[in-house]
Design a protein around this motif. Structure first.
Motif, PDB file in Angstrom:
ATOM      1  N   ALA B 111       0.838  -1.201   0.000  1.00  8.14           N
ATOM      2  CA  ALA B 111       0.000   0.000   0.000  1.00  8.14           C
ATOM      3  C   ALA B 111       0.872   1.250   0.000  1.00  8.14           C
ATOM      4  O   ALA B 111       0.591   2.223  -0.708  1.00  8.14           O
ATOM      5  CB  ALA B 111      -0.920  -0.005   1.220  1.00  8.14           C
ATOM      6  N   ILE B 112       1.962   1.188   0.775  1.00 12.05           N
ATOM      7  CA  ILE B 112       2.876   2.333   0.833  1.00 12.05           C
ATOM      8  C   ILE B 112       3.483   2.584  -0.538  1.00 12.05           C
ATOM      9  O   ILE B 112       3.502   3.711  -1.043  1.00 12.05           O
ATOM     10  CB  ILE B 112       3.993   2.076   1.876  1.00 12.05           C
ATOM     11  N   GLU B 113       3.955   1.495  -1.178  1.00 13.58           N
ATOM     12  CA  GLU B 113       4.598   1.660  -2.479  1.00 13.58           C
ATOM     13  C   GLU B 113       3.644   2.237  -3.509  1.00 13.58           C
ATOM     14  O   GLU B 113       4.022   3.090  -4.319  1.00 13.58           O
ATOM     15  CB  GLU B 113       5.171   0.319  -2.953  1.00 13.58           C
ATOM     16  N   LYS B 114       2.410   1.782  -3.461  1.00  6.53           N
ATOM     17  CA  LYS B 114       1.421   2.261  -4.420  1.00  6.53           C
ATOM     18  C   LYS B 114       1.140   3.750  -4.191  1.00  6.53           C
ATOM     19  O   LYS B 114       1.162   4.558  -5.126  1.00  6.53           O
ATOM     20  CB  LYS B 114       0.132   1.445  -4.260  1.00  6.53           C
ATOM     21  N   ALA B 115       0.930   4.117  -2.926  1.00  8.60           N
ATOM     22  CA  ALA B 115       0.604   5.514  -2.600  1.00  8.60           C
ATOM     23  C   ALA B 115       1.758   6.438  -2.984  1.00  8.60           C
ATOM     24  O   ALA B 115       1.547   7.535  -3.513  1.00  8.60           O
ATOM     25  CB  ALA B 115       0.292   5.649  -1.114  1.00  8.60           C
ATOM     26  N   ILE B 116       2.991   5.970  -2.733  1.00 11.88           N
ATOM     27  CA  ILE B 116       4.140   6.828  -3.022  1.00 11.88           C
ATOM     28  C   ILE B 116       4.363   6.953  -4.521  1.00 11.88           C
ATOM     29  O   ILE B 116       4.674   8.029  -5.023  1.00 11.88           O
ATOM     30  CB  ILE B 116       5.385   6.303  -2.285  1.00 11.88           C
ATOM     31  N   GLY B 117       4.155   5.845  -5.239  1.00 15.03           N
ATOM     32  CA  GLY B 117       4.241   5.917  -6.691  1.00 15.03           C
ATOM     33  C   GLY B 117       3.303   6.992  -7.223  1.00 15.03           C
ATOM     34  O   GLY B 117       3.681   7.818  -8.061  1.00 15.03           O
ATOM     35  N   ARG B 118       2.097   7.020  -6.672  1.00 16.74           N
ATOM     36  CA  ARG B 118       1.100   7.979  -7.156  1.00 16.74           C
ATOM     37  C   ARG B 118       1.486   9.414  -6.806  1.00 16.74           C
ATOM     38  O   ARG B 118       1.495  10.301  -7.656  1.00 16.74           O
ATOM     39  CB  ARG B 118      -0.257   7.651  -6.525  1.00 16.74           C
ATOM     40  N   ILE B 122       2.465  12.799  -9.019  1.00 17.03           N
ATOM     41  CA  ILE B 122       1.755  14.080  -8.941  1.00 17.03           C
ATOM     42  C   ILE B 122       2.742  15.244  -8.869  1.00 17.03           C
ATOM     43  O   ILE B 122       2.564  16.267  -9.513  1.00 17.03           O
ATOM     44  CB  ILE B 122       0.813  14.109  -7.704  1.00 17.03           C
ATOM     45  N   VAL B 123       3.827  15.059  -8.098  1.00 19.69           N
ATOM     46  CA  VAL B 123       4.797  16.159  -7.976  1.00 19.69           C
ATOM     47  C   VAL B 123       5.975  15.972  -8.939  1.00 19.69           C
ATOM     48  O   VAL B 123       7.005  16.631  -8.791  1.00 19.69           O
ATOM     49  CB  VAL B 123       5.318  16.306  -6.529  1.00 19.69           C
ATOM     50  N   SER B 124       5.834  15.071  -9.919  1.00 22.04           N
ATOM     51  CA  SER B 124       6.862  14.809 -10.947  1.00 22.04           C
ATOM     52  C   SER B 124       8.229  14.474 -10.354  1.00 22.04           C
ATOM     53  O   SER B 124       9.237  15.055 -10.733  1.00 22.04           O
ATOM     54  CB  SER B 124       7.026  15.976 -11.919  1.00 22.04           C
ATOM     55  N   LEU B 125       8.261  13.554  -9.404  1.00 27.00           N
ATOM     56  CA  LEU B 125       9.542  13.162  -8.803  1.00 27.00           C
ATOM     57  C   LEU B 125       9.751  11.652  -8.875  1.00 27.00           C
ATOM     58  O   LEU B 125      10.628  11.115  -8.209  1.00 27.00           O
ATOM     59  CB  LEU B 125       9.590  13.581  -7.325  1.00 27.00           C
ATOM     60  N   LEU B 146       6.076  18.610  -0.205  1.00 27.47           N
ATOM     61  CA  LEU B 146       4.668  18.640  -0.600  1.00 27.47           C
ATOM     62  C   LEU B 146       4.113  17.213  -0.671  1.00 27.47           C
ATOM     63  O   LEU B 146       3.027  16.928  -0.146  1.00 27.47           O
ATOM     64  CB  LEU B 146       4.556  19.336  -1.962  1.00 27.47           C
ATOM     65  N   ALA B 147       4.889  16.305  -1.288  1.00 21.67           N
ATOM     66  CA  ALA B 147       4.448  14.909  -1.418  1.00 21.67           C
ATOM     67  C   ALA B 147       4.270  14.277  -0.040  1.00 21.67           C
ATOM     68  O   ALA B 147       3.295  13.572   0.218  1.00 21.67           O
ATOM     69  CB  ALA B 147       5.452  14.118  -2.246  1.00 21.67           C
ATOM     70  N   THR B 176       2.118  27.517  -9.954  1.00 21.30           N
ATOM     71  CA  THR B 176       1.107  26.951 -10.848  1.00 21.30           C
ATOM     72  C   THR B 176       0.827  25.500 -10.461  1.00 21.30           C
ATOM     73  O   THR B 176      -0.316  25.049 -10.456  1.00 21.30           O
ATOM     74  CB  THR B 176       1.610  27.004 -12.303  1.00 21.30           C
ATOM     75  N   GLU B 177       1.915  24.788 -10.127  1.00 20.52           N
ATOM     76  CA  GLU B 177       1.761  23.380  -9.811  1.00 20.52           C
ATOM     77  C   GLU B 177       0.977  23.171  -8.521  1.00 20.52           C
ATOM     78  O   GLU B 177       0.112  22.300  -8.437  1.00 20.52           O
ATOM     79  CB  GLU B 177       3.144  22.755  -9.664  1.00 20.52           C
ATOM     80  N   ILE B 178       1.288  23.992  -7.497  1.00 22.35           N
ATOM     81  CA  ILE B 178       0.574  23.886  -6.220  1.00 22.35           C
ATOM     82  C   ILE B 178      -0.911  24.119  -6.432  1.00 22.35           C
ATOM     83  O   ILE B 178      -1.756  23.402  -5.925  1.00 22.35           O
ATOM     84  CB  ILE B 178       1.147  24.906  -5.204  1.00 22.35           C
ATOM     85  N   LYS B 179      -1.216  25.122  -7.249  1.00 26.19           N
ATOM     86  CA  LYS B 179      -2.617  25.458  -7.507  1.00 26.19           C
ATOM     87  C   LYS B 179      -3.314  24.281  -8.212  1.00 26.19           C
ATOM     88  O   LYS B 179      -4.431  23.906  -7.858  1.00 26.19           O
ATOM     89  CB  LYS B 179      -2.676  26.721  -8.386  1.00 26.19           C
TER      90      LYS B 179
END
Ligand SMILES: Nc1ncnc2c1ncn2[C@@H]1O[C@H](COP(=O)(O)OP(=O)(O)O)[C@@H](O)[C@H]1O
Ligand SMILES: [Mg+2]
Lengths: 258, 363
Positions: B111-118, B122-125, B146-147, B176-179
């Motif tokens: 579950a952790i790996e899945k959530a972190i992948g997502r 989102i933050v392009s990292l 932020l992640a 822009t990204e935060i928004k």
């Protein structure tokens, strides 16, 4: 041209200074392998008989065991106390921090002989002279500043908002301490512990006062060894001491690089 | 994830005899982006950290979706917090930093790996998961922070000057990204900054703070067009200030005499938010509301002569400093406007519409 000459002189002077610093080691190491019954330089022959003697004679290997025991317990005590002190200091306002740190650094500034003399009579009254607990107490006083300095250096440059960050992410104060504060301080604590161990392990002045027939440390044994039997066994003991110190310093540099 | 409502009522905090936060009340609607904007030392961080649970309040109530959280320790509040300078864990890599809140919540490894992948996507990292924190740039560290604050899907995100340490272009990009992230996730955001441009661009509403108090709470447009005080007019966007004496009033319009030019009279608008009570007032005019013309044209009523002292080319706009009898006045206009044609040294006439000259009590 002049620059080349200047660099040459500088290199030469540096080389001489290094030689001067390493000289005792260069002399003591060969002596410890001599075949003769007394200390000679240059040594004659090559044998490990003085190392054998060291580990056969109880007053010698016994003192190594005592020293190790005292140094290990001192390290544990000084590291625990020193780290707690450094953590407390880091939270004080700057001026209070300076003032209070000064007290914890005093044992490093006060000449060791004064500490030793001051400790002697209360220790005698309490029956702590010539005991391992007595040596541990005395050495903890001397080792404490090294832990405080090393841990403070990390604690004072640490961003304490990290702890709040851990809390906001769901960590209780204890978990935040164990999972964030402690790992971040770990390099400083390790460095402090290594210096604490070395401080105790090769300390001789205080140990001379506090040691006795019940508990003699290796440096004290070497001191009497030099005075009463000028045998190369002292050189062998020196080399053992040196090896332990070098190993610990190597460990320190290794930890620091990581 | 849907945002929660945040209700802050009558918050006060003093440090010995210094009042850091003074009776602050603020209701944030679910999914809303509200910014605390103020100078350094105005009590923004203290207010935000009170919501996060790190400040012992002297008075006040904080509720999330109607539930009072005053008694809860920070770890029980379930709020995402992005700290000033990020406060990342230097001994953990990117993945473990972001995994921290999930490990605290005893999530399973898959579950952790899945959530972190997502969340890293989102933050392009996504490509930097195994990097050490020290090996990241400032912008990347900001994204990790932020992640980490978002990965456990908190209903409220608190951010303290998250872009303060970054350079301008990176700031614009992350802004822009935060928004976008906030819109996509629907999370409620309480944001702290001292940068008014950032506040204007990001916020649904802005709370302007000064000396521990909220001096105006409104939408960015409203704050810009109808500032509640001369302070707000000067702090949010630029304003030219002219000291005047009130001479007559007719509804919202007033006749005023500028202190600097004996005998002159202007017309101006008493501000809706705070009409000046006394005879002394200050008149505020935005730089883009001032018009420039050659001096020989027939004079309209609200006008003064001046000389161009400085012309700064800003790209899309031009900023001119005009020396007048009322002191230096700033004019801003488009790159291809009439005003942009004037050069340093030209004599000009400054004029404005009475609607754009707002009267406030003196500062
Ligand atoms: N722990 C503290 N002790 C004493 N004064 C503080 C403390 N924290 C903040 N302050 C004071 O409170 C005021 C508001 O601080 P802060 O909320 O950090 O302002 P901001 O985030 O708007 O810059 C500042 O003047 C600051 O010096
Ligand atoms: Mg702040």
């Amino acid at each position: 041209m002049t620059k080349g000459l200047g660099n040459g002189i500088l290199s030469g002077a540096t080389g001489l200074l290094c030689l001067f610093l390493i000289m005792p080691t260069l002399i003591v190491a060969p002596i410890s392998f001599t075949q003769t019954d007394f200390i000679t330089f240059p040594p004659r022959g090559f044998s490990g008989r003085w190392y054998e003697a060291f580990f056969e004679r109880p007053e010698w290997y016994g003192s190594l065991i005592t020293s190790t025991m005292v140094a290990v317990v001192t390290t544990l005590l000084a590291t625990l106390l020193g780290s707690m002190i450094a953590l407390g200091l880091a939270r004080l306002p700057r001026r209070a921090n300076r003032l209070v740190s000064f007290f914890f650094l005093l044992p490093m500034i006060v000449p060791t002989i004064i500490t030793a003399a001051a400790l002697y009579s209360p220790f005698a009254k309490l029956g702590l002279v010539a005991t391992v607990p007595g040596l541990v107490l005395a050495h903890t006083i001397l080792a404490l500043p090294f832990v405080v300095i090393n841990v403070s250096a990390v604690a004072q440059s640490m961003d304490w908002r990290m702890v709040n960050a851990a809390r906001s992410l769901g960590a209780t104060p204890l978990v935040a301490f164990l999972r964030v504060t402690l790992p971040v301080l770990a390099p400083g604590i390790a460095a402090g512990a290594i210096f604490a161990f070395l401080t105790s392990f090769d300390e001789v002045v205080v140990a001379l006062f506090v040691s006795g027939s019940g508990a003699t440390t290796l440096p004290v044994q070497m001191w009497s060894g030099i005075r009463f039997e000028i045998s190369p066994i002292v050189a062998a003991a020196s080399c053992l001491l040196l090896v332990v110190s070098c190993l610990l310093l190597a460990l320190f540099w290794f930890l620091k690089r990581k | 994830m849907t945002g929660a409502a945040v209700q802050i009522s009558h918050l006060s905090k003093r440090y010995s005899d210094f009042v850091a936060v003074d009776d602050v009340s603020l209701d944030v609607a679910p999914g809303e982006f509200v910014t605390l904007l103020g100078l350094s030392g105005s009590g923004k961080t203290t207010t935000l950290m009170a919501v996060a649970g790190f400040v012992d309040l002297d008075a006040g109530r904080i509720a999330i979706d109607g539930r009072d959280i005053a008694g809860l320790p920070p770890e029980k509040r379930d709020l995402g917090v992005v700290f000033q300078n990020y406060a990342l864990f230097p001994h953990l890599n990117v993945f473990e930093n972001v995994a921290f809140p999930l490990r605290m919540r005893k999530w399973t490894q898959p579950a952790i790996e899945k959530a972190i992948g997502r969340v890293l996507d989102i933050v392009s990292l996504g490509h930097l998961a195994t990097r050490r924190i020290a090996e990241l740039s400032g912008g990347q560290q900001q994204r990790v922070a932020l992640a980490r604050a978002l990965v456990f899907e908190p209903p409220v995100l608190l951010m303290d000057e998250p872009l303060g340490a970054l350079d301008r272009s990176l700031r614009d990009q992350l802004q822009t990204e935060i928004k976008r992230i906030q819109r996509d996730l629907g999370v409620t955001v309480l944001y702290v900054t001292h940068d008014q441009e950032e506040a204007l661009a990001l916020s649904d509403r802005i709370a302007v703070m000064a000396e521990g108090k909220i001096c105006q709470l409104a939408t960015p447009d409203e704050i810009y067009e109808n500032p509640a005080s001369a302070f707000v007019a000067g702090f949010v966007g630029e304003s030219n200030f002219i000291d005047v004496t009130m001479r007559g009033q007719d509804g919202p319009l007033a006749t005023v005499a500028p202190t600097g030019i004996p005998g002159a009279l202007f017309t101006a608008t008493t501000s809706r938010a705070a009409a000046p009570a006394q005879a002394q007032a200050v008149m505020a005019i935005r730089p883009e509301a001032l018009r420039l013309a050659a001096l020989q044209d027939t004079p309209p009523c609200n006008a003064i002569p001046g000389r161009v002292a400085l012309r700064e080319f800003m790209g899309a706009t031009v900023r001119l400093t005009i020396d007048t009898e009322l002191g230096p006045m700033i004019v801003r206009d488009g790159r291809v406007s009439e005003a942009a044609r004037f050069k340093a040294g030209d004599t000009v006439r400054l004029s404005w519409n009475e609607r754009d000259a707002l009267l406030f009590p003196p500062r």
